[in-house]
Write a protein that holds these residues in place. Structure first.
Motif, PDB file in Angstrom:
ATOM      1  N   ASN A 146      55.971   5.949  34.341  1.00  0.00           N
ATOM      2  CA  ASN A 146      55.636   7.382  34.297  1.00  0.00           C
ATOM      3  C   ASN A 146      54.283   7.527  33.602  1.00  0.00           C
ATOM      4  OD1 ASN A 146      55.613  10.165  34.221  1.00  0.00           O
ATOM      5  ND2 ASN A 146      57.567  10.381  33.128  1.00  0.00           N
ATOM      6  N   ILE A 147      53.210   7.310  34.367  1.00  0.00           N
ATOM      7  CA  ILE A 147      51.853   7.265  33.825  1.00  0.00           C
ATOM      8  C   ILE A 147      50.960   8.243  34.574  1.00  0.00           C
ATOM      9  CG2 ILE A 147      49.882   5.799  33.246  1.00  0.00           C
ATOM     10  CD1 ILE A 147      51.642   3.369  33.507  1.00  0.00           C
ATOM     11  N   SER A 148      50.148   8.976  33.832  1.00  0.00           N
ATOM     12  CA  SER A 148      49.086   9.794  34.410  1.00  0.00           C
ATOM     13  C   SER A 148      47.753   9.291  33.878  1.00  0.00           C
ATOM     14  CB  SER A 148      49.289  11.268  34.077  1.00  0.00           C
ATOM     15  OG  SER A 148      50.424  11.785  34.761  1.00  0.00           O
ATOM     16  N   ASN A 171      51.021   9.246  38.269  1.00  0.00           N
ATOM     17  CA  ASN A 171      51.595  10.522  38.714  1.00  0.00           C
ATOM     18  C   ASN A 171      50.537  11.549  39.076  1.00  0.00           C
ATOM     19  OD1 ASN A 171      54.292   9.778  38.069  1.00  0.00           O
ATOM     20  ND2 ASN A 171      53.907  10.223  35.923  1.00  0.00           N
ATOM     21  N   SER A 172      49.466  11.598  38.283  1.00  0.00           N
ATOM     22  CA  SER A 172      48.482  12.668  38.413  1.00  0.00           C
ATOM     23  C   SER A 172      47.160  12.197  37.847  1.00  0.00           C
ATOM     24  CB  SER A 172      48.957  13.931  37.669  1.00  0.00           C
ATOM     25  OG  SER A 172      49.300  13.637  36.323  1.00  0.00           O
ATOM     26  N   LYS A 220      48.864  16.052  45.727  1.00  0.00           N
ATOM     27  CA  LYS A 220      48.839  16.804  44.475  1.00  0.00           C
ATOM     28  C   LYS A 220      47.392  17.138  44.146  1.00  0.00           C
ATOM     29  CE  LYS A 220      52.577  13.923  42.597  1.00  0.00           C
ATOM     30  NZ  LYS A 220      52.904  12.931  41.532  1.00  0.00           N
ATOM     31  N   PRO A 221      47.159  18.225  43.427  1.00  0.00           N
ATOM     32  CA  PRO A 221      45.778  18.551  43.034  1.00  0.00           C
ATOM     33  C   PRO A 221      45.221  17.554  42.034  1.00  0.00           C
ATOM     34  CG  PRO A 221      47.323  20.057  41.989  1.00  0.00           C
ATOM     35  CD  PRO A 221      48.121  19.243  42.964  1.00  0.00           C
ATOM     36  N   ILE A 222      43.908  17.401  42.056  1.00  0.00           N
ATOM     37  CA  ILE A 222      43.170  16.669  41.039  1.00  0.00           C
ATOM     38  C   ILE A 222      42.347  17.689  40.267  1.00  0.00           C
ATOM     39  CG2 ILE A 222      41.319  15.002  40.617  1.00  0.00           C
ATOM     40  CD1 ILE A 222      42.260  13.477  43.089  1.00  0.00           C
TER      41      ILE A 222
END
Length: 290
Positions: A146-148, A171-172, A220-222
């Motif tokens: 679970n890394i952003s 993730n993001s 997903k948005p950046i």
């Protein structure tokens, strides 16, 4: 080989760890800072997500951990922050200390293929194959599934590049004033040319404006913040975040580059710290923490 804890500093009710270790990838001693929020020390707490923060040219792990102020938001949401170094140090490669925008402090988060850089300047493999697995092994209450990822300037480029190449890991993604199109600016051309050689096809493997066309992850948005008073943006044209917006058209991320131009802000940590709350809230959503 595991980490040596060189310093442990209480900060915002969590602890900032200044770590070092011998890298089998870069063949040098590497420094990394890790912020563990207060939740990490609570009995019975579940595993915590990680925000990987990549710094810009000339920086060490200390710059952002001292001046970006991720800590209160890491505590608010319950995630750790990992601050790697920006290059190998002390590799003793001829020329690595000759200029501030290449070599030491300017690893560009890629794997060099050209001599004499290819032995040590392998930050891409170092981050993904050595550092993050070692973090997970040494700190078992951190969740390496679970890394952003986030970064500034060269690190903003690194965040974009690593995310677009590895949507199964991150993730993001967000960035502050990123070098969004390195093949098209002096900083990127200097580093790509020396690290990767003259073959532009190799450059494309690390350029976000090229990688976005073949993105295979969730849509997903950046999030990107860019200050309008940033001389590297308005005068020197090193950053070019609009090029990523253009490149996203007709790509899997069409319309999902959330570029926020913020009036009057420069390239400094005064700028980063002003909007770090926005970026932490953004990532917390995709970490499942909001």
């Amino acid at each position: 080989m595991g980490f040596t804890v060189d310093q442990s500093i209480k900060s915002f009710d969590g602890r900032l760890l200044k770590l070092s270790h011998k890298s089998e990838v870069t063949h040098t001693e590497m420094a990394v800072n890790v912020y563990l929020p207060q939740q990490y020390f609570a009995e019975g707490s579940k595993k915590l997500p990680i925000l990987l923060y990549l710094s810009g040219l000339t920086c060490t792990p200390n710059n952002a951990s001292e001046k970006a102020f991720f800590q209160p938001y890491a505590n608010k949401y319950g995630f750790a922050v990992v601050y790697p170094d920006t290059s190998p140090r002390g590799a003793n490669v001829a020329g690595e200390d000759d200029s501030w925008d290449f070599g030491t402090g300017a690893g560009f988060y890629l794997d060099a293929t050209e001599e004499p850089w290819s032995k040590n300047y392998r930050m891409y493999t170092y981050l993904l194959k050595e550092l993050l697995p070692l973090i997970g092994k040494e700190y078992e209450r951190l969740d390496t599934t679970n890394i952003s990822i986030c970064g500034h300037s060269m690190g903003g480029y690194g965040a974009l590049m690593l995310y677009l190449k590895n949507p199964d890991i991150f993730n993001s993604c967000s960035a502050f004033a990123p070098i969004a199109n390195p093949s098209n600016c002096q900083w990127g051309q200097k580093c790509f040319g020396n690290y990767l050689g003259s073959d532009k096809a190799k450059w494309a493997q690390y350029d976000p404006c090229e990688l976005i066309h073949n993105f295979k992850g969730e849509k997903k948005p950046i999030l990107i913040h860019q200050g309008t008073a940033d001389n590297f943006y308005r005068r020197d044209h090193q950053l070019q975040p609009e090029n990523l917006v253009k490149a996203a058209k007709n790509s899997p991320l069409d319309g999902l580059i959330d570029l926020k131009l913020v009036d009057g802000y420069d390239h400094s940590y005064y700028f980063i710290s002003s909007f770090v709350a926005d970026h932490c809230a953004f990532h917390a959503k995709y970490m499942g923490l909001d």
